[in-house]
Scaffold this active site. Structure first.
Site, short mmCIF file in Angstrom:
data_model
loop_
_atom_site.label_atom_id
_atom_site.label_comp_id
_atom_site.label_asym_id
_atom_site.label_seq_id
_atom_site.Cartn_x
_atom_site.Cartn_y
_atom_site.Cartn_z
N TRP A 40 0.87 -1.23 -0.07
CA TRP A 40 0.00 0.04 -0.05
C TRP A 40 0.86 1.08 -0.17
O TRP A 40 1.56 1.41 1.08
CB TRP A 40 -0.84 -0.03 1.32
CG TRP A 40 -1.77 1.24 1.51
CD1 TRP A 40 -1.57 1.81 2.61
CD2 TRP A 40 -2.62 1.60 0.86
NE1 TRP A 40 -2.60 2.84 2.52
CE2 TRP A 40 -3.31 2.74 1.40
CE3 TRP A 40 -3.37 1.64 -0.52
CZ2 TRP A 40 -4.34 3.81 1.11
CZ3 TRP A 40 -4.34 2.28 -0.74
CH2 TRP A 40 -4.71 3.51 -0.04
N SER A 42 1.20 4.43 0.56
CA SER A 42 0.28 5.11 1.57
C SER A 42 0.78 6.70 1.65
O SER A 42 1.85 6.89 1.75
CB SER A 42 0.66 4.87 3.08
OG SER A 42 -0.12 5.66 4.04
N GLY A 43 -0.28 7.49 1.07
CA GLY A 43 -0.03 8.88 1.20
C GLY A 43 0.20 9.38 2.60
O GLY A 43 1.10 10.28 2.71
N PHE A 44 -0.49 8.72 3.71
CA PHE A 44 -0.14 9.41 4.77
C PHE A 44 0.99 8.89 5.30
O PHE A 44 2.00 9.79 5.97
CB PHE A 44 -1.20 8.58 5.70
CG PHE A 44 -1.04 8.77 7.13
CD1 PHE A 44 -1.36 9.78 8.04
CD2 PHE A 44 -0.33 7.82 8.11
CE1 PHE A 44 -1.14 9.74 9.32
CE2 PHE A 44 0.10 7.80 9.33
CZ PHE A 44 -0.52 8.84 10.09
N ASP A 54 -1.02 15.45 6.46
CA ASP A 54 -1.51 14.66 5.31
C ASP A 54 -2.68 15.51 4.69
O ASP A 54 -3.88 14.95 5.12
CB ASP A 54 -1.84 13.24 5.55
CG ASP A 54 -2.43 12.35 4.61
OD1 ASP A 54 -2.10 12.80 3.21
OD2 ASP A 54 -3.14 11.41 4.85
N ASP A 81 -1.97 5.02 -3.68
CA ASP A 81 -2.95 5.70 -2.60
C ASP A 81 -2.94 7.20 -3.37
O ASP A 81 -1.95 7.88 -2.82
CB ASP A 81 -2.70 5.79 -1.07
CG ASP A 81 -3.68 6.78 -0.45
OD1 ASP A 81 -4.58 7.12 -0.82
OD2 ASP A 81 -2.89 6.94 0.72
N ARG A 155 -12.89 4.90 -3.53
CA ARG A 155 -13.02 4.98 -2.11
C ARG A 155 -14.16 5.89 -1.73
O ARG A 155 -14.02 7.23 -2.16
CB ARG A 155 -11.63 5.40 -1.61
CG ARG A 155 -11.68 5.81 -0.04
CD ARG A 155 -10.27 5.74 0.52
NE ARG A 155 -9.92 6.71 1.78
CZ ARG A 155 -9.00 6.75 2.16
NH1 ARG A 155 -7.63 6.30 1.93
NH2 ARG A 155 -8.74 7.29 3.43
N HIS A 186 -14.39 3.37 4.26
CA HIS A 186 -13.64 3.57 5.42
C HIS A 186 -14.48 4.26 6.74
O HIS A 186 -15.38 4.62 6.21
CB HIS A 186 -12.52 4.85 5.01
CG HIS A 186 -11.24 4.85 5.76
ND1 HIS A 186 -10.90 3.77 6.58
CD2 HIS A 186 -10.16 5.86 5.93
CE1 HIS A 186 -9.60 4.13 7.22
NE2 HIS A 186 -9.21 5.23 6.66
#
Length: 290
Positions: A40, A42-44, A54, A81, A155, A186
């Site tokens: 993944w 991940s952007g975070f 973020d 992401d 999403r 989510h």
């Protein structure tokens, strides 16, 4: 075999793809070493690695470069992401082209407005785009991909925004109708109840993707019982583990006034050399340096 095909083959064989969040080629390699099915991107995690919030501060170029490197070094399918797609549907056309070239197996795009705010922050702004606008983004993504196996995951943040199950299901159905291959839903509830209710009510054909960061009771066994879930993302554990380990190590060195107290609890230099591929470098030097 294309990355998208590889992802789809894992899904067909196992019924569930487990993806571990990563923020660097090294963390992606460690996820592969641990036996996860996918990465993944991940952007975070990448935002945290850069030390910034973020909130759409990390650029597409920064995230794209890291996605490319993680795909290259891990050998696993990478689920990218891409937040809100870096703008409107026109920006999505360009983004999909670039991420496919970078070796992404799947992209995840969310229905919040740009710039977004990270989902799990207490009291965070969670502005949603219109359903029709997001359908246009999905259609743009489908139009831009060259490989039909590139997985497009839509999403919905309807539960995050507090809009309820009916709105979440309405959006998910609309996104599937627009051509999404998977639906990610989510939640920031502390138990899996809200998510499980959504999955049970889901009447579409697209598999569901889940990110059980806020509700750790959601195990692989519990996900498999739901039957409709095709992608399970462990969403931010690489960066959190890194922060905890570095804090503890740095504090110990400061306390001890030296490194003697941490040597037995951290990776050896030889372990890092192995991850870097230094044994192969030595072999190649013997073969080719004259």
């Amino acid at each position: 075999m294309t990355p998208g095909r590889k992802f789809r083959d894992v899904l067909a064989a196992k019924g569930l793809v487990e993806a571990m969040a990563s923020h660097s080629p090294l963390s992606a390699m460690l996820a592969a070493e641990a036996g996860f099915d996918a990465i993944w991107a991940s952007g975070f995690e990448l935002s945290a690695m850069y030390g910034v919030p973020d909130v759409s501060i990390v650029s597409m170029t920064q995230h794209l470069d890291m996605t490319r490197a993680m795909a290259d070094r891990s050998g696993l399918p990478v689920v990218a992401d891409i937040d809100t797609g870096f703008g409107n549907a026109i920006d999505v056309l360009f983004a999909i082209e670039q991420y496919e070239r970078a070796g992404a197996a799947a992209i995840v795009m969310e229905d919040k407005s740009f710039p977004k705010v990270t989902s799990l922050i207490a009291g965070g702004r969670q502005d949603m785009v219109r359903i029709e606008e997001f359908q246009g983004k999905i259609e743009a993504a489908r139009s831009a991909r060259r490989d039909a196996d590139l997985v497009i995951v839509a999403r919905t943040e309807a539960l995050i925004a507090g809009l309820g199950q009916d709105e979440a299901l309405k959006r998910a159905r609309a996104y599937e109708a627009a051509g999404a291959d998977m639906i990610l839903v989510h939640s920031k509830q502390k138990t899996p109840d809200e998510i499980e209710a959504f999955v049970r009510a889901w009447d579409g054909k697209a598999p569901i993707a889940l990110v059980p960061t806020a509700y750790p009771q959601m195990t692989v066994a519990r996900v498999r019982e739901l039957k409709k879930v095709g992608l399970l993302i462990w969403g931010n554990h690489a960066i959190r583990a890194s922060v905890g380990a570095m804090r503890a190590t740095f504090a110990q060195i400061r306390k001890d006034g030296g490194i003697h107290g941490v040597e037995s609890s951290i990776a050896t230099v030889e372990d890092v050399f192995d991850l870097q591929g230094m044994p192969a470098v030595k072999d190649n030097e013997k073969r080719f340096l004259r």
